[in-house]
Design an enzyme around this catalytic site. Structure first.
Site, short mmCIF file in Angstrom:
data_model
loop_
_atom_site.label_atom_id
_atom_site.label_comp_id
_atom_site.label_asym_id
_atom_site.label_seq_id
_atom_site.Cartn_x
_atom_site.Cartn_y
_atom_site.Cartn_z
N ASP A 8 -21.65 11.73 68.34
CA ASP A 8 -21.87 10.30 68.51
C ASP A 8 -20.68 9.61 67.82
O ASP A 8 -19.99 10.23 67.00
CB ASP A 8 -23.19 9.92 67.84
N ASP A 10 -20.47 5.71 66.82
CA ASP A 10 -20.82 4.66 65.86
C ASP A 10 -21.74 5.22 64.78
O ASP A 10 -22.85 5.66 65.07
CB ASP A 10 -21.55 3.51 66.58
C1 BG6 Z 1 -23.98 2.60 70.21
C2 BG6 Z 1 -24.30 1.76 69.00
O1 BG6 Z 1 -23.08 3.62 69.87
O2 BG6 Z 1 -23.39 1.82 71.24
C3 BG6 Z 1 -25.18 0.59 69.40
O3 BG6 Z 1 -24.95 2.55 68.03
C4 BG6 Z 1 -24.51 -0.18 70.53
O4 BG6 Z 1 -25.40 -0.23 68.29
C5 BG6 Z 1 -24.21 0.75 71.69
O5 BG6 Z 1 -25.35 -1.24 70.97
C6 BG6 Z 1 -23.54 0.05 72.87
O6 BG6 Z 1 -22.26 -0.37 72.48
P1 BG6 Z 1 -21.33 -1.31 73.36
O7 BG6 Z 1 -20.00 -1.21 72.67
O8 BG6 Z 1 -21.27 -0.73 74.75
O9 BG6 Z 1 -21.93 -2.66 73.35
MG MG Z 2 -24.56 6.17 66.17
#
Ligand code: BG6
Ligand code: MG
Length: 219
Positions: A8, A10
């Site tokens: 993963d 984030d």
């Molecule tokens: C995930 C995060 O990796 O990505 C979430 O943990 C986030 O918090 C999701 O909402 C979607 O991200 P993005 O950049 O497509 O808005």
């Molecule tokens: Mg994450």
């Protein structure tokens, strides 16, 4: 036999969780919506549209679908702007060392992120070269806790789920890994990722040595 790793992004490779939080907070303030770190915890690993729905429901608000998309887009603009400040110094401690180690040992490595901004984050970190496969929020339609993003990564690496270890910081991410038949490493507190095969408080603790020591029969 473990042949590949799926990460993963984030909260595992880098702490964009904080930048997501700040962007949602700014949007909530503009909408006069209640939003705090407790609500934010429920957004970890969750897609952008699922996230805005959670915030809307938390505020008992009624919002038309097109307006909801507009709000999610506003949040994304704030978030993407904040990514410009990210540099190769912004790996979570231990993450870069682990990616380097996996390369040296010849493991295949994939990204399995729910974020449509994952390629930009990798670019800011100069991390793209560590990954054989990049699965992001645009790669599959069903997001975590469905296992699709990890299955996508395994298939592209030409590996079976049982040949891969997934690193995740989100409850929904560990659920996805387990449903898909992957081995899982949870990063974070017990009440969030305690259901992983093995859990570490931080990425700095989750070294290849530590993971090999846990899954001895698989290496
Ligand atoms: C995930 C995060 O990796 O990505 C979430 O943990 C986030 O918090 C999701 O909402 C979607 O991200 P993005 O950049 O497509 O808005
Ligand atoms: Mg994450």
């Amino acid at each position: 036999m473990i042949k590949g790793f799926i990460f993963d992004l984030d909260g595992v490779i880098t702490d964009t969780a904080e930048l997501h939080y700040l962007a949602w907070k700014k949007l909530a303030e503009e909408m006069d919506w209640q939003f705090d770190r407790e609500v934010n915890e429920r957004l970890r690993g969750v897609s952008r549209m699922d996230s805005i729905n959670i915030i809307k429901d938390h505020n008992n608000a009624t919002v038309a679908e097109d307006k909801l998309i507009e709000l999610a887009t506003m949040k994304n603009i704030i978030y993407v702007d904040s990514l410009d400040t990210m540099t190769p110094d912004d790996y979570l401690p231990g993450a870069k060392e682990l990616l380097t180690h996996l390369r040296q040992e010849g493991f295949k490595v994939a990204l399995g992120s729910a974020s449509k901004n994952a390629p930009k984050v990798l670019k800011q970190l100069q991390a793209t070269g560590y990954f054989d496969v990049v699965g992001d929020g645009s790669s599959v339609s069903k997001s975590k806790p469905e296992p699709d993003i990890f299955l996508f990564g395994a298939e592209k690496m030409d590996l079976k789920p049982e040949e891969c270890i997934v690193y995740e910081d989100a409850e929904a991410g560990i659920d996805a890994a387990k449903t898909g038949g992957f081995h899982s490493v949870g990063i974070g507190p017990k009440d969030r990722v305690g259901h992983a095969n093995v859990r570490f408080d931080t990425m700095a603790d989750a070294t290849l040595f530590a993971v090999k020591s846990h899954f001895t029969e698989l290496f």
